[in-house]
Design a protein around this motif. Structure first.
Motif, PDB file in Angstrom:
ATOM      1  N   ILE A  56     -14.759  -7.537  -7.627  1.00  0.00           N
ATOM      2  CA  ILE A  56     -15.018  -6.945  -6.309  1.00  0.00           C
ATOM      3  C   ILE A  56     -13.727  -6.934  -5.503  1.00  0.00           C
ATOM      4  O   ILE A  56     -13.400  -5.933  -4.844  1.00  0.00           O
ATOM      5  CB  ILE A  56     -16.131  -7.729  -5.573  1.00  0.00           C
ATOM      6  N   CYS A  57     -12.986  -8.022  -5.569  1.00  0.00           N
ATOM      7  CA  CYS A  57     -11.684  -8.078  -4.885  1.00  0.00           C
ATOM      8  C   CYS A  57     -10.745  -7.024  -5.448  1.00  0.00           C
ATOM      9  O   CYS A  57     -10.029  -6.355  -4.694  1.00  0.00           O
ATOM     10  CB  CYS A  57     -11.063  -9.464  -5.033  1.00  0.00           C
ATOM     11  N   ALA A  58     -10.732  -6.852  -6.764  1.00  0.00           N
ATOM     12  CA  ALA A  58      -9.850  -5.863  -7.393  1.00  0.00           C
ATOM     13  C   ALA A  58     -10.172  -4.468  -6.877  1.00  0.00           C
ATOM     14  O   ALA A  58      -9.268  -3.679  -6.571  1.00  0.00           O
ATOM     15  CB  ALA A  58      -9.998  -5.912  -8.905  1.00  0.00           C
ATOM     16  N   PHE A  59     -11.452  -4.142  -6.754  1.00  0.00           N
ATOM     17  CA  PHE A  59     -11.850  -2.831  -6.236  1.00  0.00           C
ATOM     18  C   PHE A  59     -11.374  -2.647  -4.795  1.00  0.00           C
ATOM     19  O   PHE A  59     -10.812  -1.612  -4.446  1.00  0.00           O
ATOM     20  CB  PHE A  59     -13.366  -2.646  -6.330  1.00  0.00           C
ATOM     21  N   MET A  60     -11.591  -3.668  -3.967  1.00  0.00           N
ATOM     22  CA  MET A  60     -11.159  -3.568  -2.564  1.00  0.00           C
ATOM     23  C   MET A  60      -9.640  -3.445  -2.460  1.00  0.00           C
ATOM     24  O   MET A  60      -9.121  -2.648  -1.678  1.00  0.00           O
ATOM     25  CB  MET A  60     -11.663  -4.774  -1.766  1.00  0.00           C
ATOM     26  N   GLU A 106      -0.536   4.909  -9.277  1.00  0.00           N
ATOM     27  CA  GLU A 106       0.363   3.764  -9.449  1.00  0.00           C
ATOM     28  C   GLU A 106       0.222   2.741  -8.326  1.00  0.00           C
ATOM     29  O   GLU A 106       0.208   1.532  -8.573  1.00  0.00           O
ATOM     30  CB  GLU A 106       1.821   4.234  -9.555  1.00  0.00           C
ATOM     31  N   LEU A 107       0.128   3.196  -7.088  1.00  0.00           N
ATOM     32  CA  LEU A 107      -0.016   2.237  -5.979  1.00  0.00           C
ATOM     33  C   LEU A 107      -1.388   1.571  -5.972  1.00  0.00           C
ATOM     34  O   LEU A 107      -1.513   0.415  -5.572  1.00  0.00           O
ATOM     35  CB  LEU A 107       0.270   2.909  -4.639  1.00  0.00           C
ATOM     36  N   THR A 108      -2.415   2.292  -6.430  1.00  0.00           N
ATOM     37  CA  THR A 108      -3.744   1.669  -6.553  1.00  0.00           C
ATOM     38  C   THR A 108      -3.681   0.508  -7.547  1.00  0.00           C
ATOM     39  O   THR A 108      -4.138  -0.603  -7.270  1.00  0.00           O
ATOM     40  CB  THR A 108      -4.782   2.709  -7.012  1.00  0.00           C
ATOM     41  N   VAL A 109      -3.103   0.750  -8.710  1.00  0.00           N
ATOM     42  CA  VAL A 109      -2.977  -0.290  -9.735  1.00  0.00           C
ATOM     43  C   VAL A 109      -2.059  -1.416  -9.259  1.00  0.00           C
ATOM     44  O   VAL A 109      -2.353  -2.601  -9.449  1.00  0.00           O
ATOM     45  CB  VAL A 109      -2.458   0.323 -11.060  1.00  0.00           C
ATOM     46  N   PHE A 110      -0.942  -1.061  -8.616  1.00  0.00           N
ATOM     47  CA  PHE A 110       0.016  -2.056  -8.129  1.00  0.00           C
ATOM     48  C   PHE A 110      -0.648  -3.021  -7.141  1.00  0.00           C
ATOM     49  O   PHE A 110      -0.545  -4.241  -7.285  1.00  0.00           O
ATOM     50  CB  PHE A 110       1.205  -1.350  -7.460  1.00  0.00           C
ATOM     51  N   PHE A 111      -1.330  -2.467  -6.139  1.00  0.00           N
ATOM     52  CA  PHE A 111      -1.986  -3.325  -5.143  1.00  0.00           C
ATOM     53  C   PHE A 111      -3.085  -4.163  -5.773  1.00  0.00           C
ATOM     54  O   PHE A 111      -3.198  -5.363  -5.492  1.00  0.00           O
ATOM     55  CB  PHE A 111      -2.561  -2.468  -4.002  1.00  0.00           C
ATOM     56  N   ALA A 112      -3.919  -3.555  -6.618  1.00  0.00           N
ATOM     57  CA  ALA A 112      -5.020  -4.299  -7.239  1.00  0.00           C
ATOM     58  C   ALA A 112      -4.481  -5.454  -8.083  1.00  0.00           C
ATOM     59  O   ALA A 112      -4.946  -6.590  -7.958  1.00  0.00           O
ATOM     60  CB  ALA A 112      -5.877  -3.376  -8.089  1.00  0.00           C
ATOM     61  N   ALA A 113      -3.483  -5.177  -8.907  1.00  0.00           N
ATOM     62  CA  ALA A 113      -2.966  -6.207  -9.816  1.00  0.00           C
ATOM     63  C   ALA A 113      -2.293  -7.343  -9.052  1.00  0.00           C
ATOM     64  O   ALA A 113      -2.590  -8.522  -9.282  1.00  0.00           O
ATOM     65  CB  ALA A 113      -1.981  -5.579 -10.801  1.00  0.00           C
ATOM     66  N   HIS A 114      -1.397  -7.008  -8.148  1.00  0.00           N
ATOM     67  CA  HIS A 114      -0.646  -8.060  -7.460  1.00  0.00           C
ATOM     68  C   HIS A 114      -1.530  -8.876  -6.512  1.00  0.00           C
ATOM     69  O   HIS A 114      -1.430 -10.106  -6.470  1.00  0.00           O
ATOM     70  CB  HIS A 114       0.542  -7.459  -6.708  1.00  0.00           C
TER      71      HIS A 114
END
Length: 176
Positions: A56-60, A106-114
């Motif tokens: 859920i956090c990853a989605f947000m 790329e920014l969606t993945v970057f923010f979710a991962a970090h």
């Protein structure tokens, strides 16, 4: 400081550990913690742990990354410094959105991962310079340790864990 006794049952195989966890839960003993050298598939379900909310956090966090990418590209490429690149004028964000899709992804993945990694470390209380909490160094190499509070007869609990396949059973005082 209040001290209480716990049993450290040490296993040398993950399949034996899984069987021991099921036997321990069936015998109505509370498992305080399990230390393993690698993730054991299904151990969280066998222990009866609640599912994680990290997804859920990853989605947000991904939504935040998408919003930042959209606002950033709209400001930079449309409002602040519009450029005619390859004969394509920047009159609106929607006209140019197909060119922006890779940056949005790329920014969606970057923010979710970090942000997920940061959330995991904070939630697990693992910050820089924190002392390790393993009760036995062998759990970082090739052994598995199940920690169970001692309630009742110590000898019966000791024998129970030996019968589950433990290669070593220790009763230790644990300070709270």
């Amino acid at each position: 400081m209040e001290a209480s006794k716990v049993i450290h049952a040490i296993y040398n195989d993950d399949d034996i550990l899984m069987s021991a966890v099921k036997q321990t839960r069936a015998a109505k003993h509370h498992i305080e913690e399990i230390y393993t050298p690698f993730p054991v598939h299904g151990l969280d379900k066998a222990m009866g742990l609640a599912p994680t909310r990290l997804a859920i956090c990853a989605f947000m966090y991904g939504c935040v990354g998408l919003a930042v990418a959209t606002l950033m590209m709209n400001f930079i490429m449309i409002e602040d410094w519009p450029q005619d690149i390859g004969g394509k004028p920047s009159f609106s964000y929607l006209e140019n959105m197909p060119a922006f899709v890779p940056i949005m992804f790329e920014l969606t993945v970057f923010f979710a991962a970090h942000l997920m990694v940061i959330t995991f470390y904070l939630r697990s209380r693992m910050w820089p310079f924190k002392e390790a909490e393993n009760p036995d160094k062998r759990t970082t190499d090739d052994h598995f340790l199940m920690e169970v509070p001692v309630h009742g007869d110590e000898k019966a609990l000791h024998d129970f864990f030996l019968s589950t396949g433990a290669v070593e059973v220790n009763i230790v005082d644990k300070a709270h």
